[in-house]
Write a protein that holds these residues in place. Structure first.
Motif, PDB file in Angstrom:
ATOM      1  N   THR A 209     -34.272  88.780  11.414  1.00  0.00           N
ATOM      2  CA  THR A 209     -33.747  87.422  11.358  1.00  0.00           C
ATOM      3  C   THR A 209     -33.054  87.127  12.690  1.00  0.00           C
ATOM      4  O   THR A 209     -32.742  88.050  13.446  1.00  0.00           O
ATOM      5  CB  THR A 209     -32.726  87.261  10.221  1.00  0.00           C
ATOM      6  N   MET A 210     -32.778  85.854  12.933  1.00  0.00           N
ATOM      7  CA  MET A 210     -32.039  85.516  14.154  1.00  0.00           C
ATOM      8  C   MET A 210     -30.656  86.153  14.131  1.00  0.00           C
ATOM      9  O   MET A 210     -30.204  86.675  15.153  1.00  0.00           O
ATOM     10  CB  MET A 210     -31.907  83.999  14.294  1.00  0.00           C
ATOM     11  N   ASP A 211     -30.000  86.123  12.986  1.00  0.00           N
ATOM     12  CA  ASP A 211     -28.664  86.717  12.879  1.00  0.00           C
ATOM     13  C   ASP A 211     -28.692  88.214  13.183  1.00  0.00           C
ATOM     14  O   ASP A 211     -27.828  88.730  13.884  1.00  0.00           O
ATOM     15  CB  ASP A 211     -28.064  86.480  11.490  1.00  0.00           C
ATOM     16  N   GLU A 212     -29.702  88.902  12.658  1.00  0.00           N
ATOM     17  CA  GLU A 212     -29.816  90.339  12.922  1.00  0.00           C
ATOM     18  C   GLU A 212     -30.099  90.591  14.403  1.00  0.00           C
ATOM     19  O   GLU A 212     -29.550  91.520  14.998  1.00  0.00           O
ATOM     20  CB  GLU A 212     -30.914  90.955  12.062  1.00  0.00           C
ATOM     21  N   ALA A 213     -30.924  89.758  15.014  1.00  0.00           N
ATOM     22  CA  ALA A 213     -31.215  89.910  16.446  1.00  0.00           C
ATOM     23  C   ALA A 213     -29.941  89.723  17.266  1.00  0.00           C
ATOM     24  O   ALA A 213     -29.697  90.466  18.217  1.00  0.00           O
ATOM     25  CB  ALA A 213     -32.290  88.922  16.886  1.00  0.00           C
ATOM     26  N   ILE A 214     -29.102  88.770  16.889  1.00  0.00           N
ATOM     27  CA  ILE A 214     -27.849  88.539  17.610  1.00  0.00           C
ATOM     28  C   ILE A 214     -26.907  89.718  17.422  1.00  0.00           C
ATOM     29  O   ILE A 214     -26.287  90.183  18.382  1.00  0.00           O
ATOM     30  CB  ILE A 214     -27.199  87.213  17.168  1.00  0.00           C
ATOM     31  N   ARG A 215     -26.791  90.223  16.185  1.00  0.00           N
ATOM     32  CA  ARG A 215     -25.934  91.408  15.947  1.00  0.00           C
ATOM     33  C   ARG A 215     -26.426  92.599  16.764  1.00  0.00           C
ATOM     34  O   ARG A 215     -25.642  93.297  17.415  1.00  0.00           O
ATOM     35  CB  ARG A 215     -25.914  91.764  14.463  1.00  0.00           C
ATOM     36  N   ASN A 216     -27.728  92.824  16.741  1.00  0.00           N
ATOM     37  CA  ASN A 216     -28.298  93.939  17.498  1.00  0.00           C
ATOM     38  C   ASN A 216     -28.147  93.730  19.002  1.00  0.00           C
ATOM     39  O   ASN A 216     -28.016  94.686  19.764  1.00  0.00           O
ATOM     40  CB  ASN A 216     -29.764  94.141  17.124  1.00  0.00           C
ATOM     41  N   ALA A 217     -28.146  92.462  19.424  1.00  0.00           N
ATOM     42  CA  ALA A 217     -27.956  92.155  20.842  1.00  0.00           C
ATOM     43  C   ALA A 217     -26.572  92.595  21.306  1.00  0.00           C
ATOM     44  O   ALA A 217     -26.420  93.081  22.435  1.00  0.00           O
ATOM     45  CB  ALA A 217     -28.154  90.659  21.090  1.00  0.00           C
ATOM     46  N   GLY A 218     -25.572  92.454  20.446  1.00  0.00           N
ATOM     47  CA  GLY A 218     -24.220  92.900  20.805  1.00  0.00           C
ATOM     48  C   GLY A 218     -24.178  94.396  21.081  1.00  0.00           C
ATOM     49  O   GLY A 218     -23.570  94.842  22.057  1.00  0.00           O
ATOM     50  N   GLU A 219     -24.843  95.174  20.241  1.00  0.00           N
ATOM     51  CA  GLU A 219     -24.900  96.627  20.439  1.00  0.00           C
ATOM     52  C   GLU A 219     -25.711  96.971  21.683  1.00  0.00           C
ATOM     53  O   GLU A 219     -25.330  97.837  22.474  1.00  0.00           O
ATOM     54  CB  GLU A 219     -25.506  97.300  19.208  1.00  0.00           C
ATOM     55  N   ALA A 220     -26.833  96.290  21.893  1.00  0.00           N
ATOM     56  CA  ALA A 220     -27.659  96.540  23.079  1.00  0.00           C
ATOM     57  C   ALA A 220     -26.875  96.224  24.352  1.00  0.00           C
ATOM     58  O   ALA A 220     -26.929  96.983  25.326  1.00  0.00           O
ATOM     59  CB  ALA A 220     -28.937  95.704  23.018  1.00  0.00           C
ATOM     60  N   LEU A 221     -26.137  95.119  24.329  1.00  0.00           N
ATOM     61  CA  LEU A 221     -25.335  94.740  25.492  1.00  0.00           C
ATOM     62  C   LEU A 221     -24.271  95.788  25.780  1.00  0.00           C
ATOM     63  O   LEU A 221     -24.077  96.194  26.931  1.00  0.00           O
ATOM     64  CB  LEU A 221     -24.681  93.371  25.251  1.00  0.00           C
ATOM     65  N   ARG A 222     -23.601  96.255  24.732  1.00  0.00           N
ATOM     66  CA  ARG A 222     -22.560  97.275  24.902  1.00  0.00           C
ATOM     67  C   ARG A 222     -23.141  98.546  25.526  1.00  0.00           C
ATOM     68  O   ARG A 222     -22.571  99.120  26.449  1.00  0.00           O
ATOM     69  CB  ARG A 222     -21.916  97.583  23.547  1.00  0.00           C
ATOM     70  N   GLU A 223     -24.295  98.980  25.036  1.00  0.00           N
ATOM     71  CA  GLU A 223     -24.929 100.191  25.576  1.00  0.00           C
ATOM     72  C   GLU A 223     -25.424  99.963  27.005  1.00  0.00           C
ATOM     73  O   GLU A 223     -25.268 100.832  27.864  1.00  0.00           O
ATOM     74  CB  GLU A 223     -26.084 100.629  24.677  1.00  0.00           C
ATOM     75  N   TRP A 224     -26.029  98.818  27.267  1.00  0.00           N
ATOM     76  CA  TRP A 224     -26.583  98.528  28.598  1.00  0.00           C
ATOM     77  C   TRP A 224     -25.471  98.495  29.644  1.00  0.00           C
ATOM     78  O   TRP A 224     -25.583  99.125  30.692  1.00  0.00           O
ATOM     79  CB  TRP A 224     -27.337  97.197  28.543  1.00  0.00           C
ATOM     80  N   ILE A 225     -24.391  97.771  29.343  1.00  0.00           N
ATOM     81  CA  ILE A 225     -23.265  97.695  30.288  1.00  0.00           C
ATOM     82  C   ILE A 225     -22.596  99.060  30.398  1.00  0.00           C
ATOM     83  O   ILE A 225     -22.238  99.493  31.503  1.00  0.00           O
ATOM     84  CB  ILE A 225     -22.231  96.627  29.844  1.00  0.00           C
ATOM     85  N   GLY A 226     -22.433  99.768  29.283  1.00  0.00           N
ATOM     86  CA  GLY A 226     -21.831 101.106  29.316  1.00  0.00           C
ATOM     87  C   GLY A 226     -22.612 102.059  30.207  1.00  0.00           C
ATOM     88  O   GLY A 226     -22.027 102.811  30.989  1.00  0.00           O
ATOM     89  N   ASP A 227     -23.943 102.033  30.100  1.00  0.00           N
ATOM     90  CA  ASP A 227     -24.786 102.887  30.958  1.00  0.00           C
ATOM     91  C   ASP A 227     -24.614 102.517  32.423  1.00  0.00           C
ATOM     92  O   ASP A 227     -24.550 103.378  33.299  1.00  0.00           O
ATOM     93  CB  ASP A 227     -26.262 102.754  30.570  1.00  0.00           C
ATOM     94  N   ARG A 228     -24.536 101.248  32.684  1.00  0.00           N
ATOM     95  CA  ARG A 228     -24.347 100.774  34.062  1.00  0.00           C
ATOM     96  C   ARG A 228     -23.017 101.260  34.631  1.00  0.00           C
ATOM     97  O   ARG A 228     -22.957 101.742  35.759  1.00  0.00           O
ATOM     98  CB  ARG A 228     -24.395  99.237  34.042  1.00  0.00           C
ATOM     99  N   LEU A 229     -21.960 101.113  33.839  1.00  0.00           N
ATOM    100  CA  LEU A 229     -20.640 101.558  34.292  1.00  0.00           C
ATOM    101  C   LEU A 229     -20.612 103.066  34.496  1.00  0.00           C
ATOM    102  O   LEU A 229     -20.018 103.560  35.459  1.00  0.00           O
ATOM    103  CB  LEU A 229     -19.560 101.119  33.298  1.00  0.00           C
ATOM    104  N   SER A 230     -21.269 103.813  33.600  1.00  0.00           N
ATOM    105  CA  SER A 230     -21.337 105.275  33.739  1.00  0.00           C
ATOM    106  C   SER A 230     -22.061 105.692  35.016  1.00  0.00           C
ATOM    107  O   SER A 230     -21.778 106.741  35.582  1.00  0.00           O
ATOM    108  CB  SER A 230     -22.060 105.892  32.536  1.00  0.00           C
ATOM    109  N   ALA A 231     -22.994 104.871  35.453  1.00  0.00           N
ATOM    110  CA  ALA A 231     -23.747 105.154  36.677  1.00  0.00           C
ATOM    111  C   ALA A 231     -22.998 104.699  37.931  1.00  0.00           C
ATOM    112  O   ALA A 231     -23.518 104.806  39.037  1.00  0.00           O
ATOM    113  CB  ALA A 231     -25.115 104.481  36.615  1.00  0.00           C
ATOM    114  N   GLY A 232     -21.780 104.180  37.741  1.00  0.00           N
ATOM    115  CA  GLY A 232     -20.980 103.742  38.878  1.00  0.00           C
ATOM    116  C   GLY A 232     -21.298 102.338  39.359  1.00  0.00           C
ATOM    117  O   GLY A 232     -20.866 101.936  40.437  1.00  0.00           O
ATOM    118  N   LEU A 233     -22.059 101.602  38.576  1.00  0.00           N
ATOM    119  CA  LEU A 233     -22.416 100.225  38.934  1.00  0.00           C
ATOM    120  C   LEU A 233     -21.500  99.250  38.192  1.00  0.00           C
ATOM    121  O   LEU A 233     -21.020  99.551  37.105  1.00  0.00           O
ATOM    122  CB  LEU A 233     -23.872  99.937  38.566  1.00  0.00           C
ATOM    123  N   ALA A 234     -21.298  98.100  38.763  1.00  0.00           N
ATOM    124  CA  ALA A 234     -20.448  97.085  38.130  1.00  0.00           C
ATOM    125  C   ALA A 234     -21.234  96.324  37.065  1.00  0.00           C
ATOM    126  O   ALA A 234     -22.459  96.211  37.141  1.00  0.00           O
ATOM    127  CB  ALA A 234     -19.942  96.106  39.187  1.00  0.00           C
TER     128      ALA A 234
END
Length: 136
Positions: free
Chosen positions: A31-56
């Protein structure tokens, strides 16, 4: 707390979310709602990986800014839904706090945490994340 624009497309049973400011960060949902909820987790992981790699983390742009960008405007206009998704990052360190709660509320929290097999702290953090994600 930064909020990133997610573009939602698809059809019932198969919706996708993509972040123009975070290339390659995507999520799916039935559903759209599920995609948005999952997007929050994907964003958290994507930004977290970037920060772990020393990138802003990339600066999030507003919907108006994306519409003003000739490289993004058509994608934004073509999206079925444009949503803002908060970035809820963990820092990886626990901090002890002292809270005062109503005894009945604490009993409800402890019962709910037990039913889910998590600690009181994990339950409270999860509940707070859910509330922030829904209401900003």
């Amino acid at each position: 707390m930064p909020r990133y624009i997610a573009l939602i497309d698809g059809e019932p049973g198969a919706y996708g979310a993509a972040f123009p400011d975070c290339p390659g960060c995507t999520a799916m949902g039935e559903t759209m709602d599920e995609a948005i909820r999952n997007a929050g987790e994907a964003l958290r992981e994507w930004i977290g990986d970037r920060l772990s790699a020393g990138l802003a983390a990339p600066e999030p742009r507003s919907a108006d800014a994306l519409l003003s960008d000739p490289d993004q405007a058509e994608e934004v206009r073509a999206a079925t839904l444009v949503a803002t998704v908060p970035l809820l990052l963990d820092e990886g360190r626990a901090v002890r706090v002292n809270l005062s709660l109503d005894a009945g509320a604490l009993a409800m929290i402890d019962r709910a945490a037990r039913e889910r097999g998590v600690t009181r702290s994990a339950f409270l953090v999860s509940a707070a994340r859910d509330k922030i994600a829904l209401e900003g």
